[in-house]
Design a protein around this motif. Structure first.
Motif, PDB file in Angstrom:
ATOM      1  N   TYR A  95       0.967  -1.332  -0.122  1.00  0.00           N
ATOM      2  CA  TYR A  95      -0.039  -0.066   0.030  1.00  0.00           C
ATOM      3  C   TYR A  95       1.026   1.214  -0.100  1.00  0.00           C
ATOM      4  O   TYR A  95       2.120   1.302   0.501  1.00  0.00           O
ATOM      5  CB  TYR A  95      -0.969   0.042   1.280  1.00  0.00           C
ATOM      6  CG  TYR A  95      -1.872  -0.874   1.215  1.00  0.00           C
ATOM      7  CD1 TYR A  95      -2.979  -0.912   0.426  1.00  0.00           C
ATOM      8  CD2 TYR A  95      -1.932  -2.209   2.002  1.00  0.00           C
ATOM      9  CE1 TYR A  95      -4.207  -1.811   0.187  1.00  0.00           C
ATOM     10  CE2 TYR A  95      -3.105  -3.188   1.952  1.00  0.00           C
ATOM     11  CZ  TYR A  95      -3.918  -2.989   1.002  1.00  0.00           C
ATOM     12  OH  TYR A  95      -5.163  -4.029   0.956  1.00  0.00           O
ATOM     13  N   TRP A 106      -5.160   0.431   6.365  1.00  0.00           N
ATOM     14  CA  TRP A 106      -4.032  -0.673   6.668  1.00  0.00           C
ATOM     15  C   TRP A 106      -3.432  -0.575   8.044  1.00  0.00           C
ATOM     16  O   TRP A 106      -2.684  -1.203   8.512  1.00  0.00           O
ATOM     17  CB  TRP A 106      -3.070  -0.961   5.519  1.00  0.00           C
ATOM     18  CG  TRP A 106      -2.178   0.479   5.133  1.00  0.00           C
ATOM     19  CD1 TRP A 106      -2.478   1.284   3.986  1.00  0.00           C
ATOM     20  CD2 TRP A 106      -0.921   0.894   5.679  1.00  0.00           C
ATOM     21  NE1 TRP A 106      -1.456   2.371   4.090  1.00  0.00           N
ATOM     22  CE2 TRP A 106      -0.619   2.276   5.215  1.00  0.00           C
ATOM     23  CE3 TRP A 106      -0.175   0.425   6.857  1.00  0.00           C
ATOM     24  CZ2 TRP A 106       0.580   2.900   5.543  1.00  0.00           C
ATOM     25  CZ3 TRP A 106       0.755   1.235   7.138  1.00  0.00           C
ATOM     26  CH2 TRP A 106       1.179   2.413   6.517  1.00  0.00           C
ATOM     27  N   ALA A 109      -4.541  -2.388  10.605  1.00  0.00           N
ATOM     28  CA  ALA A 109      -4.005  -3.965  10.462  1.00  0.00           C
ATOM     29  C   ALA A 109      -3.242  -4.381  11.373  1.00  0.00           C
ATOM     30  O   ALA A 109      -2.278  -3.613  12.236  1.00  0.00           O
ATOM     31  CB  ALA A 109      -3.674  -4.206   9.131  1.00  0.00           C
ATOM     32  N   GLY A 126       2.028  -0.733   5.062  1.00  0.00           N
ATOM     33  CA  GLY A 126       0.752  -1.619   4.739  1.00  0.00           C
ATOM     34  C   GLY A 126       1.167  -2.585   3.603  1.00  0.00           C
ATOM     35  O   GLY A 126       1.482  -2.096   2.349  1.00  0.00           O
ATOM     36  N   ARG A 128      -0.903  -6.277   1.526  1.00  0.00           N
ATOM     37  CA  ARG A 128      -1.801  -6.985   1.222  1.00  0.00           C
ATOM     38  C   ARG A 128      -1.329  -8.263   1.154  1.00  0.00           C
ATOM     39  O   ARG A 128      -0.660  -8.653   0.330  1.00  0.00           O
ATOM     40  CB  ARG A 128      -2.768  -6.333   0.120  1.00  0.00           C
ATOM     41  CG  ARG A 128      -3.944  -7.407  -0.261  1.00  0.00           C
ATOM     42  CD  ARG A 128      -4.800  -6.797  -1.135  1.00  0.00           C
ATOM     43  NE  ARG A 128      -6.201  -7.318  -0.945  1.00  0.00           N
ATOM     44  CZ  ARG A 128      -7.181  -6.733  -0.465  1.00  0.00           C
ATOM     45  NH1 ARG A 128      -7.011  -5.607  -0.132  1.00  0.00           N
ATOM     46  NH2 ARG A 128      -8.369  -7.379  -0.370  1.00  0.00           N
ATOM     47  N   ASP A 132      -6.890 -12.277   0.997  1.00  0.00           N
ATOM     48  CA  ASP A 132      -7.622 -10.915   1.287  1.00  0.00           C
ATOM     49  C   ASP A 132      -7.161 -10.467   2.526  1.00  0.00           C
ATOM     50  O   ASP A 132      -8.176  -9.741   3.328  1.00  0.00           O
ATOM     51  CB  ASP A 132      -9.119 -10.906   1.217  1.00  0.00           C
ATOM     52  CG  ASP A 132      -9.754  -9.691   0.774  1.00  0.00           C
ATOM     53  OD1 ASP A 132      -9.047  -8.837   0.346  1.00  0.00           O
ATOM     54  OD2 ASP A 132     -10.795  -9.270   1.342  1.00  0.00           O
ATOM     55  N   THR A 134      -4.861  -8.180   5.237  1.00  0.00           N
ATOM     56  CA  THR A 134      -4.080  -7.013   5.525  1.00  0.00           C
ATOM     57  C   THR A 134      -3.273  -6.970   6.656  1.00  0.00           C
ATOM     58  O   THR A 134      -3.498  -7.528   7.639  1.00  0.00           O
ATOM     59  CB  THR A 134      -4.916  -5.797   5.306  1.00  0.00           C
ATOM     60  OG1 THR A 134      -5.561  -5.747   4.071  1.00  0.00           O
ATOM     61  CG2 THR A 134      -3.932  -4.635   5.303  1.00  0.00           C
TER      62      THR A 134
END
Length: 163
Positions: A95, A106, A109, A126, A128, A132, A134
């Motif tokens: 990210y 994020w 997370a 961040g 991923r 799915d 994070t």
């Protein structure tokens, strides 16, 4: 005879803490000896030696823990944050950095590693993950880790073509 597989190339590494902090123990011992001398009582060796041992021991434990739990290593195959290992194949996106007044999602997370959050003095990045998920990778030199992670992901997954 078995062939050993070569170690993957290390793309980024942070050790977590420096052993130089333990030198504060001898400094504490010397400081106590100087305080005793300046008071005019002479040096009673028990106090400076006690400070030397206690401060050095305490700091050695702290440095050892930091070297285990806040070290970072990125290779072409894995990202190790503390004692947690994440395969780089599981990272599918990096990210962008947080900017502006709004906090990106994020940043809420979980942080990679066994600690409850991003360690003090480190900045989150961040990521991923597959399925799915994070998470936040982290490092002191976060710009270098971000660049290495981005290059690694883009080699594996080319950026989407803009139309």
């Amino acid at each position: 005879m078995t062939e050993s597989t070569p170690e993957p190339e290390v793309l980024f590494y942070e050790q977590g803490a420096s052993w130089l902090w333990v030198l504060a123990g001898p400094g504490a011992g010397v400081a106590m000896a100087l305080i005793q001398m300046s008071a005019g009582y002479g040096i009673q060796w028990v106090v400076p030696i006690l400070f030397f041992v206690l401060v050095s021991s305490f700091l050695a434990i702290q440095v050892k823990a930091a070297r285990i739990h806040t070290s970072v290593e990125l290779t072409t195959e894995r990202l190790r944050q503390g004692t947690e290992i994440t395969l780089t194949d599981e990272i599918v996106r990096i990210y962008p950095e947080a900017s502006g007044s709004e906090t990106p999602k994020w940043q809420y997370a979980r942080a990679l590693g066994e600690l409850t959050g991003v360690p003090r003095g480190r900045t989150g990045i961040g990521v991923r993950l597959t399925n799915d998920r994070t998470a936040q990778a982290w490092a002191r030199k976060h710009h270098q880790l971000r660049a290495a992670l981005t290059n690694l992901v883009e080699e594996r997954i080319p950026p989407e073509a803009t139309s």
